[in-house]
Design a protein around this motif. Structure first.
Motif, short mmCIF file in Angstrom:
data_model
loop_
_atom_site.label_atom_id
_atom_site.label_comp_id
_atom_site.label_asym_id
_atom_site.label_seq_id
_atom_site.Cartn_x
_atom_site.Cartn_y
_atom_site.Cartn_z
N ILE A 172 -9.62 -22.27 46.89
CA ILE A 172 -10.68 -23.26 46.75
C ILE A 172 -11.91 -23.56 47.65
N PHE A 173 -12.61 -23.95 47.78
CA PHE A 173 -13.69 -24.14 48.76
C PHE A 173 -14.82 -25.59 48.89
N TYR A 174 -14.79 -25.76 49.55
CA TYR A 174 -15.37 -27.14 50.07
C TYR A 174 -16.39 -27.21 50.55
N ALA A 175 -17.61 -28.20 50.05
CA ALA A 175 -18.90 -28.52 50.48
C ALA A 175 -19.03 -30.21 51.37
N PRO A 176 -19.18 -30.61 52.44
CA PRO A 176 -19.45 -31.90 52.44
C PRO A 176 -20.18 -32.84 52.35
N ASP A 177 -21.67 -31.53 52.39
CA ASP A 177 -22.97 -32.48 52.10
C ASP A 177 -23.33 -31.92 50.84
N ILE A 178 -23.13 -32.24 49.90
CA ILE A 178 -24.02 -31.43 48.50
C ILE A 178 -25.43 -31.92 48.18
N THR A 192 -15.57 -26.42 38.98
CA THR A 192 -16.89 -27.15 40.59
C THR A 192 -16.28 -28.49 40.44
N THR A 193 -16.27 -29.37 41.49
CA THR A 193 -15.67 -30.91 41.45
C THR A 193 -16.39 -31.75 42.28
N VAL A 194 -17.17 -32.74 42.06
CA VAL A 194 -17.42 -33.75 43.06
C VAL A 194 -16.88 -35.18 43.66
N THR A 195 -16.68 -35.18 44.86
CA THR A 195 -16.57 -36.67 45.09
C THR A 195 -16.69 -38.17 44.60
N ASN A 196 -16.38 -38.87 44.67
CA ASN A 196 -16.33 -39.87 44.08
C ASN A 196 -16.97 -40.74 44.67
N LEU A 197 -16.47 -41.57 45.73
CA LEU A 197 -16.70 -42.90 46.69
C LEU A 197 -18.17 -42.83 46.67
N PRO A 198 -19.08 -43.90 46.55
CA PRO A 198 -20.89 -43.37 47.56
C PRO A 198 -20.50 -43.36 49.05
N VAL A 249 -10.17 -27.70 37.59
CA VAL A 249 -10.22 -27.97 39.51
C VAL A 249 -10.55 -29.69 39.27
N GLN A 250 -9.76 -30.95 39.53
CA GLN A 250 -10.54 -31.92 39.25
C GLN A 250 -10.44 -33.23 40.65
N THR A 251 -11.37 -33.56 41.76
CA THR A 251 -10.69 -34.90 42.73
C THR A 251 -9.91 -35.97 41.78
N SER A 252 -9.03 -36.66 42.34
CA SER A 252 -8.67 -37.62 42.07
C SER A 252 -10.41 -38.87 42.07
N LEU A 253 -9.93 -40.07 41.23
CA LEU A 253 -11.29 -40.81 41.13
C LEU A 253 -11.12 -41.78 42.58
N ASP A 254 -10.04 -41.68 43.31
CA ASP A 254 -10.27 -42.29 44.24
C ASP A 254 -10.62 -41.27 45.57
N ASN A 305 -19.43 -40.93 50.33
CA ASN A 305 -18.27 -39.40 50.27
C ASN A 305 -19.82 -38.66 49.21
N LYS A 306 -19.97 -37.66 50.22
CA LYS A 306 -21.02 -36.45 49.19
C LYS A 306 -20.37 -35.18 49.26
N GLY A 307 -19.40 -35.45 49.36
CA GLY A 307 -18.59 -33.54 49.13
C GLY A 307 -18.52 -33.24 47.90
N ALA A 308 -17.98 -31.64 48.16
CA ALA A 308 -17.93 -31.36 45.83
C ALA A 308 -16.48 -29.65 46.50
N PHE A 309 -15.83 -29.23 45.84
CA PHE A 309 -15.18 -28.83 45.88
C PHE A 309 -15.48 -27.42 44.70
N ALA A 310 -15.12 -26.07 44.62
CA ALA A 310 -15.07 -24.97 43.90
C ALA A 310 -14.03 -24.42 43.55
N GLU A 311 -13.54 -23.67 42.43
CA GLU A 311 -12.59 -22.53 43.01
C GLU A 311 -12.88 -21.37 42.21
N SER A 312 -11.86 -20.38 42.69
CA SER A 312 -12.04 -19.16 42.08
C SER A 312 -11.09 -18.54 40.89
N MET A 313 -11.33 -18.38 39.82
CA MET A 313 -10.69 -17.55 38.66
C MET A 313 -10.11 -17.16 39.13
#
Length: 613
Positions: A389-395, A368-374, A431-436, A376-384
Motif C-alpha cells: 500500500i502506498f500513500y501521497a498526502p497531497d495529490i 487507487t483511492t482518494v480521501t474524502n473530507l475537504p 482498496v477503499q477509504t471509509s467515507l469518514d 484532506n488531500k491524500g490518496a492511496f494506491a495498491e499493487s496487485m
C-alpha cells in the motif's frame, strides 16, 4: 487519425412490457418469493452510434407486497447490483495460463471446465434490506443482448442518489449505461462501442461526477495500431487493441463520448520500466485501471496496471514482467472535458528482495483511492503483484510524494505465522477509504500453495482494515515509510503508520478469492425512504477475478458487517437456493432461466433516486 464522434448517435429508449408488472398493494416486507414465483420480463432498448440494437431484459421476480416505484403504496428498498458474466468453456485455456507471472493460484483441470456454451451476461439485483423476508434473494436479472462474452468487469465504486450505472465489458470494449430510478428495474439508457472510443480499449473502472456524467479508464491501446487523435486534438502512437497507451473517457448518461484524452505523456515515461509489446517509439506505462476523483480539488488519480493484451486477454506467458506497471498518474480536471496529466510517478520499491522481479512491491499498480473530507488531500494506491500500500498526502502537488506505508505480509502473518512469501504476487485488488477517512479496506485474492515454488505455502485470502487516522492527520509531514524487513512483517515503526485493525479471512478453495468490494453508503430512515451516510456499517465483496488469466474464484457475493473497522460476515445474507452464507452465483437456475454458473465481478449498493431523502 480519427476524432471520436460527438453527438452523432441515433438513440431511442423504449420499455416494452412483455408480462404483467409487479403486484401492487401491501408493504415492501410482506410475503416471500418462492422458486415458483412468477417472473415478469420488461425490455429496454437503444441503438448505438452505428445503428446496432442493444437490449436489456429485466426478469423481475414477483414478490407479493412489493410495489413498483411511482405507484401508490410504494416503499423504498435497498439493493446490491452485481455485474456478472456467464461462465463457459472460453474461461480458461489450460496450462499455458498457469505459467503467466500473474497466475496466483492453480488452474482448473480440463475435467473441471464449464460445459455451457457462451450465454448472456447480466446484472443481478439482490435484496439488500436486512429486515426483508427476501433478504439475499436475487429479485431481478437484467440480461444483455446481442453480445455474449463481454467479461463483465467494473462499474463505479459507489452509487449516490440518481446516479446511472456505468458497466464495462473487458473483452467487448463496450460500456453500458443503466438508469436506476425504478430499481429493482434497470433500463438501458446508452451504449458506448469501440467506434466511440477509438484511442482506447478494454474499459475498466468508472467514477461518476456530480453532474451524472462519468470518467472511465480504458486500459488498452487504440483500436488500430498507429497514431490516434483524441478529442482535444492531441496525438499518440499506439500498438493496437488492448496494448498501449490507454485513455480516459468522459461519458454522458446516454453513453455518448464527451471526451477521450490521452493517459500517456507526449514524452517517454521511464523507458527502463515501461516496456511495450510491440515496442512503441515513445515508451509508456499508460494503462490506467483504477480511477478516483476529488472534484472539490479539480484532481483525478489513476493507477497503471499492465498492458492488458499480454496479461488479461491473451492467456499465454508474458515475455517481459515490465509489461506490468509501477506508476500512478494525477490529473488536472479543471476543464472536465479535457483532463490533463499533471504528474506520472514511479512508486518506490520496498525492502523485500524477491526471486521473481515481478513480485517487487511496486509491480502492477491496480487500484487507487482518494480521501474524502475537504480538509484532506491524500490518496492511496495498491499493487496487485507487489502486495503493498502506498500513500501521497497531497495529490494536488506538482509532484506528489508517494511512499510505501504498509505491506500485505503484515496482515497475512497475523492469520498464518508460517507464511513464507506474504505480499509477493498475492493478488491485491479493491482498496477503499471509509467515507469518514478513518479506515482503509483492502481485498486480497491470496495465493494457493505451490503457486510460486514447490515449498510455497501460499498466502491468506482476506479483506483487511487499516486505521489511517494518524497518517491522514499528519498532513504534509508524514514520516511513515516501510523500509526494513521487520516493518514488512510487523507494520511500520513510525507513529503515523497505518495500524492493522482486523483481517477477515475468506474461505475460497479455488484459484481465486476476494477481489472486489463496495461500501454501503445508504441508511434506512424508517419511513420507507433512505439517506446517504458517511457512517458505513456494511461492505459487500465478491470472489472472482478473470477466469481466463487462471485466477477464477468461488463466485460468491457476501456482506460483512463493520463496526469500528472490525468485520463480521453477515450470516443472515444467505443463498436462496442452498441456504449457505453469501449469495452463490454457481447455480443452475436464474430468473432468466437455467443458464448455469455465473461470474460476479463487481457490485454496488443502490437505492432508487426518488427513495432517497
Amino acid at each position: 487519425m480519427r476524432l471520436s464522434p460527438l453527438h452523432t448517435r441515433r438513440r431511442r429508449l423504449t420499455a416494452v412490457a412483455v408480462a404483467l408488472p409487479l403486484l401492487a398493494g401491501g408493504t415492501a416486507l410482506a410475503g416471500q418469493a418462492t422458486a415458483e414465483s412468477p417472473v415478469h420480463t420488461i425490455t429496454s432498448e437503444v441503438h448505438d452510434s452505428v445503428g446496432t440494437l442493444f437490449t436489456a431484459t429485466n426478469h423481475l421476480v414477483d414478490i407479493p407486497g412489493v410495489v413498483p416505484v411511482g405507484e401508490e403504496g410504494h416503499v423504498g428498498k435497498e439493493y446490491i447490483v452485481v455485474w456478472a458474466g456467464d461462465e463457459n468453456v472460453a474461461d480458461t485455456s489450460g496450462q499455458d495460463i498457469a505459467d503467466t507471472p500473474l497466475a496466483v493460484g492453480a488452474v482448473k483441470e480440463l475435467s473441471e471446465l464449464p460445459t455451457d456454451l457462451p450465454g448472456q451476461d447480466f446484472l443481478a439485483v439482490i435484496d439488500a434490506d436486512a429486515d426483508s423476508a427476501t433478504y439475499g434473494q436475487v429479485v431481478n436479472t437484467v440480461t444483455l443482448g446481442p453480445l455474449p462474452e463481454n467479461e463483465p468487469h467494473h462499474m463505479q465504486y459507489i452509487h449516490t442518489a440518481g446516479d446511472s450505472i456505468y458497466a464495462g465489458g473487458l473483452f467487448s470494449d463496450i460500456t453500458y449505461v443503466f438508469d436506476t430510478d425504478k430499481l429493482p428495474l434497470l433500463e438501458l439508457s446508452g451504449v458506448s462501442n469501440p467506434v466511440d472510443t477509438p484511442c482506447g480499449s478494454v474499459p475498466d473502472a468508472y467514477w461518476v461526477l456530480e453532474d451524472g456524467t462519468a470518467y472511465g479508464t480504458y486500459m488498452g491501446g487504440p483500436d488500430v495500431p498507429g497514431p490516434c487523435q483524441y478529442t482535444n486534438g492531441e496525438i499518440r502512437v499506439g500498438n493496437g487493441f488492448a496494448g498501449s497507451p490507454g485513455s480516459v473517457v468522459r461519458l454522458d448518461r446516454e453513453g455518448r463520448t464527451l471526451a477521450e484524452v490521452p493517459a500517456a505523456l507526449p514524452t517517454a515515461e521511464f523507458p527502463e520500466d515501461c516496456h511495450n509489446l510491440p515496442v512503441l517509439p515513445t515508451a509508456t506505462c499508460a494503462n490506467p485501471h483504477g480511477i478516483q476523483v476529488r472534484e472539490d480539488l479539480d484532481t483525478m488519480v489513476t493507477s497503471d496496471y499492465c498492458e492488458p493484451r499480454n496479461i488479461i486477454l491473451d492467456p499465454v506467458k508474458a515475455p517481459d514482467h515490465k509489461l506490468c506497471r509501477p506508476t500512478v498518474r494525477t490529473w488536472d480536471i479543471t476543464d472536465r472535458n479535457n483532463p490533463v496529466v499533471r504528474n506520472v510517478t514511479k512508486l518506490p520499491d520496498g525492502p523485500r528482495r524477491e526471486t521473481n522481479p515481478a513480485h517487487e512491491e511496486n509491480q502492477a499498480i491496480m487500484e487507487t483511492t482518494v480521501t474524502n473530507l475537504p480538509e484532506n488531500k491524500g490518496a492511496f494506491a495498491e499493487s496487485m503483484c507487489g502486495g503493498a500500500i502506498f500513500y501521497a498526502p497531497d495529490i494536488t502537488a506538482p509532484e506528489p510524494a508517494w511512499r510505501e506505508v504498509f505491506d500485505n505480509t503484515t496482515a497475512a502473518l497475523s492469520v498464518d505465522p508460517d507464511v513464507i512469501e506474504g505480499g509477493g504476487c498475492d493478488g491485491g485488488g479493491w482498496v477503499q477509504t471509509s467515507l469518514d477517512d478513518k479506515y482503509l479496506y483492502h481485498a486480497v485474492i491470496g495465493r494457493g500453495p505451490g503457486a510460486q515454488f514447490p515449498e510455497d505455502q501460499g498466502t491468506t485470502k482476506m479483506i483487511y482494515t487499516l486505521d489511517i487516522q494518524a497518517l491522514v492527520a499528519a498532513g504534509d509531514s508524514v514520516e511513515c515509510t516501510i523500509d526494513t524487513i521487520l516493518e514488512v512483517a510487523e507494520g511500520g515503526e513510525e507513529a503515523d503508520c497505518p495500524a492493522l485493525v482486523d483481517v477477515l479471512e475468506v474461505t475460497d478453495t479455488t484459484s481465486g478469492g476476494p477481489h472486489w468490494g463496495a461500501l454501503d453508503n445508504y441508511v434506512a430512515n424508517g419511513d420507507g425512504t433512505y439517506s446517504e451516510t458517511t457512517d458505513v456499517d456494511r461492505i459487500a465483496y465478491s470472489n472472482y477475478f478473470v477466469a481466463r488469466t487462471g485466477i477464477d474464484g468461488n463466485h460468491r457475493v457476501c456482506i460483512a458487517d463493520v463496526e469500528d473497522g472490525v468485520m463480521t460476515v453477515d450470516e443472515d445474507f444467505r443463498d436462496e437456493a442452498r441456504g449457505g452464507t453469501c449469495v452463490d452465483f454457481n447455480r443452475l437456475r436464474w430468473p432468466h432461466g437455467e443458464t448455469g454458473n455465473a461470474k460476479p465481478h463487481s457490485m454496488i449498493f443502490a437505492v432508487a433516486g426518488g427513495d432517497v431523502r
